[in-house]
Design a protein around this motif. Structure first.
Motif, PDB file in Angstrom:
ATOM      1  N   THR A 128       0.835  -1.203   0.000  1.00  0.00           N
ATOM      2  CA  THR A 128       0.000   0.000   0.000  1.00  0.00           C
ATOM      3  C   THR A 128       0.871   1.254   0.000  1.00  0.00           C
ATOM      4  N   ILE A 129       0.215   2.408  -0.151  1.00  0.00           N
ATOM      5  CA  ILE A 129       0.925   3.699  -0.063  1.00  0.00           C
ATOM      6  C   ILE A 129       1.562   3.841   1.323  1.00  0.00           C
ATOM      7  N   GLY A 130       0.834   3.392   2.353  1.00  0.00           N
ATOM      8  CA  GLY A 130       1.369   3.453   3.715  1.00  0.00           C
ATOM      9  C   GLY A 130       2.632   2.637   3.868  1.00  0.00           C
ATOM     10  N   ASP A 131       2.666   1.460   3.245  1.00  0.00           N
ATOM     11  CA  ASP A 131       3.884   0.633   3.276  1.00  0.00           C
ATOM     12  C   ASP A 131       5.029   1.356   2.577  1.00  0.00           C
ATOM     13  N   LEU A 132       4.716   2.051   1.490  1.00  0.00           N
ATOM     14  CA  LEU A 132       5.748   2.741   0.707  1.00  0.00           C
ATOM     15  C   LEU A 132       6.419   3.842   1.517  1.00  0.00           C
ATOM     16  N   ILE A 133       5.613   4.688   2.155  1.00  0.00           N
ATOM     17  CA  ILE A 133       6.220   5.809   2.885  1.00  0.00           C
ATOM     18  C   ILE A 133       6.877   5.348   4.193  1.00  0.00           C
ATOM     19  N   SER A 134       6.556   4.106   4.618  1.00  0.00           N
ATOM     20  CA  SER A 134       7.194   3.555   5.817  1.00  0.00           C
ATOM     21  C   SER A 134       8.358   2.632   5.456  1.00  0.00           C
ATOM     22  N   PHE A 135       8.693   2.575   4.166  1.00  0.00           N
ATOM     23  CA  PHE A 135       9.827   1.768   3.704  1.00  0.00           C
ATOM     24  C   PHE A 135      11.085   2.638   3.806  1.00  0.00           C
ATOM     25  N   PHE A 136      11.679   2.652   4.985  1.00  0.00           N
ATOM     26  CA  PHE A 136      12.774   3.584   5.252  1.00  0.00           C
ATOM     27  C   PHE A 136      14.102   3.091   4.673  1.00  0.00           C
ATOM     28  N   PRO A 137      15.020   4.007   4.377  1.00  0.00           N
ATOM     29  CA  PRO A 137      16.335   3.625   3.821  1.00  0.00           C
ATOM     30  C   PRO A 137      17.117   2.766   4.792  1.00  0.00           C
ATOM     31  N   ARG A 138      17.969   1.919   4.242  1.00  0.00           N
ATOM     32  CA  ARG A 138      18.865   1.122   5.084  1.00  0.00           C
ATOM     33  C   ARG A 138      20.181   1.854   5.323  1.00  0.00           C
ATOM     34  N   ASP A 139      20.428   2.909   4.535  1.00  0.00           N
ATOM     35  CA  ASP A 139      21.671   3.681   4.672  1.00  0.00           C
ATOM     36  C   ASP A 139      21.499   5.004   3.923  1.00  0.00           C
ATOM     37  N   TYR A 140      22.526   5.835   3.968  1.00  0.00           N
ATOM     38  CA  TYR A 140      22.488   7.128   3.268  1.00  0.00           C
ATOM     39  C   TYR A 140      23.813   7.371   2.567  1.00  0.00           C
ATOM     40  N   ILE A 242      22.078  14.620   0.553  1.00  0.00           N
ATOM     41  CA  ILE A 242      22.114  13.307   1.188  1.00  0.00           C
ATOM     42  C   ILE A 242      21.081  12.437   0.475  1.00  0.00           C
ATOM     43  N   LEU A 243      21.543  11.359  -0.112  1.00  0.00           N
ATOM     44  CA  LEU A 243      20.648  10.474  -0.848  1.00  0.00           C
ATOM     45  C   LEU A 243      20.333   9.226  -0.021  1.00  0.00           C
ATOM     46  N   PRO A 244      19.064   8.804  -0.003  1.00  0.00           N
ATOM     47  CA  PRO A 244      18.711   7.566   0.706  1.00  0.00           C
ATOM     48  C   PRO A 244      19.153   6.351  -0.086  1.00  0.00           C
ATOM     49  N   VAL A 245      19.530   5.296   0.615  1.00  0.00           N
ATOM     50  CA  VAL A 245      19.896   4.026  -0.019  1.00  0.00           C
ATOM     51  C   VAL A 245      18.920   2.969   0.500  1.00  0.00           C
ATOM     52  N   TYR A 246      18.084   2.458  -0.399  1.00  0.00           N
ATOM     53  CA  TYR A 246      17.024   1.520  -0.016  1.00  0.00           C
ATOM     54  C   TYR A 246      17.425   0.079  -0.320  1.00  0.00           C
ATOM     55  N   SER A 247      16.796  -0.860   0.369  1.00  0.00           N
ATOM     56  CA  SER A 247      16.932  -2.267   0.001  1.00  0.00           C
ATOM     57  C   SER A 247      16.244  -2.442  -1.354  1.00  0.00           C
ATOM     58  N   LEU A 248      16.842  -3.264  -2.210  1.00  0.00           N
ATOM     59  CA  LEU A 248      16.330  -3.413  -3.570  1.00  0.00           C
ATOM     60  C   LEU A 248      15.979  -4.865  -3.870  1.00  0.00           C
ATOM     61  N   THR A 249      15.365  -5.061  -4.990  1.00  0.00           N
ATOM     62  CA  THR A 249      15.155  -6.391  -5.544  1.00  0.00           C
ATOM     63  C   THR A 249      15.595  -6.332  -7.008  1.00  0.00           C
ATOM     64  N   SER A 300      19.987  17.307   6.460  1.00  0.00           N
ATOM     65  CA  SER A 300      21.284  17.231   7.127  1.00  0.00           C
ATOM     66  C   SER A 300      21.351  15.931   7.912  1.00  0.00           C
ATOM     67  N   SER A 301      22.527  15.602   8.414  1.00  0.00           N
ATOM     68  CA  SER A 301      22.658  14.427   9.290  1.00  0.00           C
ATOM     69  C   SER A 301      21.845  14.640  10.556  1.00  0.00           C
ATOM     70  N   PHE A 302      21.822  15.886  11.028  1.00  0.00           N
ATOM     71  CA  PHE A 302      21.030  16.238  12.208  1.00  0.00           C
ATOM     72  C   PHE A 302      19.556  15.934  11.962  1.00  0.00           C
ATOM     73  N   HIS A 303      19.061  16.266  10.784  1.00  0.00           N
ATOM     74  CA  HIS A 303      17.653  16.015  10.446  1.00  0.00           C
ATOM     75  C   HIS A 303      17.355  14.516  10.505  1.00  0.00           C
ATOM     76  N   TYR A 304      18.241  13.702   9.952  1.00  0.00           N
ATOM     77  CA  TYR A 304      18.032  12.247   9.989  1.00  0.00           C
ATOM     78  C   TYR A 304      18.033  11.739  11.429  1.00  0.00           C
ATOM     79  N   LYS A 305      18.996  12.205  12.227  1.00  0.00           N
ATOM     80  CA  LYS A 305      19.128  11.702  13.609  1.00  0.00           C
ATOM     81  C   LYS A 305      17.893  12.025  14.453  1.00  0.00           C
ATOM     82  N   ILE A 306      17.400  13.266  14.357  1.00  0.00           N
ATOM     83  CA  ILE A 306      16.235  13.613  15.184  1.00  0.00           C
ATOM     84  C   ILE A 306      14.961  12.987  14.633  1.00  0.00           C
ATOM     85  N   SER A 307      14.952  12.663  13.337  1.00  0.00           N
ATOM     86  CA  SER A 307      13.806  11.956  12.749  1.00  0.00           C
ATOM     87  C   SER A 307      13.747  10.533  13.299  1.00  0.00           C
ATOM     88  N   ARG A 308      14.890   9.892  13.325  1.00  0.00           N
ATOM     89  CA  ARG A 308      14.973   8.520  13.846  1.00  0.00           C
ATOM     90  C   ARG A 308      14.624   8.501  15.335  1.00  0.00           C
TER      91      ARG A 308
END
Length: 534
Positions: A128-140, A242-249, A300-308
């Motif tokens: 679903t769309i909800g699954d998509l926006i909750s599919f967070f990056p595994r790295d940056y 800063i680019l997100p790095v997602y798990s792929l198939t 920024s890295s700060f943005h990612y850290k406080i988001s997590r």
């Protein structure tokens, strides 16, 4: 080269104390390093102006009296925090967003997703769309600082840039190594992928092209610099970000999934912020929309850290709330107050070839008190291997039997179930307590015989795996459940252990040392007994 957030973090660290010496060190740092700031955010006029104001506010302290200068120093840390929250984070605008789609909408209706991509995304568990926006990056991949090849250093995770040269594949036994050369005209670094044979064709298509490479630099066997299992992409997006790095198939690229998520990110506007505003302010947490934006495309890295941090806090808060509600619901249902003299347990103890430790006695006393209470017992029994947890559990079974109730002993594996059954059978049979073993390999005929005996009260104790819950097992008068290793059994399964409308007593055994603060977090609905003597 210095990023704004690195510059601010250094100012923050220098300003830990309020003194003339610290003030002079801060002024010296700013004068020496301000011009070294090279950050794409400086293209934002407001950010550039605010940073200049911050610099001038501190440097001009040289002209002030000591008292007023130190007063300015005392403001620095707060100024840094406000700057970072105001200018190093952002969120998509949700007001009148026409692009926000319902979170439960099937993924095939997401922007940029057709039938082919739908199948690929579903392989990643995105329905679903909800699954998509909750599919967070595994790295940056931090492209704000692109380190030239001549400056790469061992054991540093970096993003660098160069032209991809020759690619080759070598096999050493079961190990497949794909190697490539990254050059910038003067310097070079070897790129290596281990047991990723498909990389050969992927990388060959990029030979002769300028690429970004992200990974940790290692020194190879012959001393050359290597980046092992790096992320690699064409330098067709020159913006420093800063680019997100997602798990792929297979057949799904980073560029494709980034665009799909970016195009559908406005759907986060349909999220509801579950944390009250007062708690957000008290804990200095950002709102859920800024957090989701920061998880996917941080400023920024700060943005990612406080988001997590924000999303982790929400997860723990919901977990604790669930535990509280579970405990309240269980309490409302009520437990089984048991009446027993304890003579049978004393008879058992008197025949032991050793004495109980004080810790065992204390744990047994705490369990007895719980069992006699009208509230259901939910107790965690912690102790090292060999500390005598099972013996304490046996004493609880004996007390439960004397009160007229059956016991169930659940363990994670069949091997452990057999070991526990043999021990309980040898120890309890002489007391008249009837024990049986129910595991997956038990014959169907024997299973039916055991289930019939439990249902009619002809068995007092059954030892088994989670099959005790999953299979159609009914008890005549279940009063106690003992679980070995809590992490294999969930809160929901404990709630299912209700006998005749009442919640049975539950004792969970673990050999894992759990600090008190962590036990309150993970096992908030459990009381705790510790066997700390051998």
């Amino acid at each position: 080269m210095l990023l704004i957030e690195e510059f601010l973090d250094n100012c923050y660290e220098i300003s830990r104390e309020i003194s003339e010496e610290v003030l002079n060190a801060l002024i010296e740092y700013i004068e020496d390093n301000y011009e070294k700031i090279d950050d794409p955010l400086l293209s934002d006029v407001e950010i550039r102006v605010k940073l200049e104001e911050f610099r001038d506010y501190i440097i001009e302290a040289k002209k002030l009296s000591t008292q007023r200068a130190l007063k300015r120093l005392s403001h620095v840390r707060g100024m840094v925090e406000r700057f970072k929250y105001n200018f190093l984070t952002y969120s998509i605008t949700c007001e009148d967003s026409d692009f926000a789609k319902p979170l439960d909408l099937p993924i095939k209706y997401a922007k940029g997703v057709g039938p082919a991509r739908e199948k690929l995304l579903k392989k990643l568990g995105i329905e679903t769309i909800g699954d998509l926006i909750s599919f967070f990056p595994r790295d940056y991949e931090d492209r704000r600082k692109v380190i030239p090849l001549m400056y790469v250093r061992e054991n540093e995770k970096i993003t660098t840039k160069g032209v991809l040269k020759s690619v080759e594949k070598n096999k050493k036994g079961d190990l497949v190594i794909v190697s490539a050369l990254l050059q910038d005209g003067i310097n070079q670094v070897i790129l290596k992928w281990f047991n990723q044979e498909f990389k050969e064709m992927e990388v060959k298509q990029l030979v002769g092209s300028e690429v970004y490479v992200t990974g940790t630099v290692k020194r190879g066997f012959f001393g050359a610099m290597e980046i092992q299992n790096p992320e690699i992409s064409l330098s067709d997006s020159p913006e420093r970000t800063i680019l997100p790095v997602y798990s792929l198939t297979e057949n799904l690229t980073q560029k494709t999934i980034r665009k799909i998520i970016l195009d559908n990110l406005p759907s986060i506007c349909n999220l509801r912020d579950l944390i009250p505003k007062e708690i957000l302010e008290e804990r200095k947490l950002i709102d859920v929309w800024k957090a989701y934006t920061g998880m996917h495309f941080p400023k920024s890295s700060f943005h990612y850290k406080i988001s997590r941090k924000r999303l982790a806090y929400e997860e723990l808060l919901l977990f604790q709330t669930a535990l509280y509600l579970s405990k309240r619901n269980v309490k409302q249902v009520g437990g089984i107050p048991k009446s027993f003299s304890g003579k049978l347990a004393e008879e058992f103890i008197s025949k032991l070839p050793f004495r109980l430790t004080n810790a065992q006695k204390r744990a047994h006393a705490e369990i007895r008190e719980d069992m006699r209470s009208p509230d259901p017992m939910n107790r965690l029994l912690q102790g090292d291997v060999g500390s005598g947890k099972t013996l304490v559990a046996e004493l609880a079974i004996i007390d439960n039997y004397e009160a007229g109730y059956q016991s169930a002993f659940m363990v994670p594996t069949s091997i452990l179930a057999i070991q526990h059954f043999q021990k309980l059978f040898n120890h309890l049979t002489d007391l008249g307590i009837r024990v049986a073993l129910l595991i997956g390999s038990t014959s169907q005929r024997e299973k039916e015989k055991i289930k019939f005996a439990l249902r009619n009260g002809d068995l007092d104790v059954v030892v088994g795996t989670h099959a005790l819950i999953q299979e159609d097992v009914h008890f005549a008068n279940l009063g106690l459940v003992i679980i070995d290793e809590q992490h294999r059994f969930g809160v929901k399964q404990r709630e299912e252990l209700i006998s005749k409308g009442k919640v049975v007593d539950t004792l969970i055994m673990t050999a894992t040392p759990i600090p008190r603060t962590l036990s309150l977090t993970l096992y908030g609905d459990l009381d705790m007994s510790v066997i700390d003597e051998m």
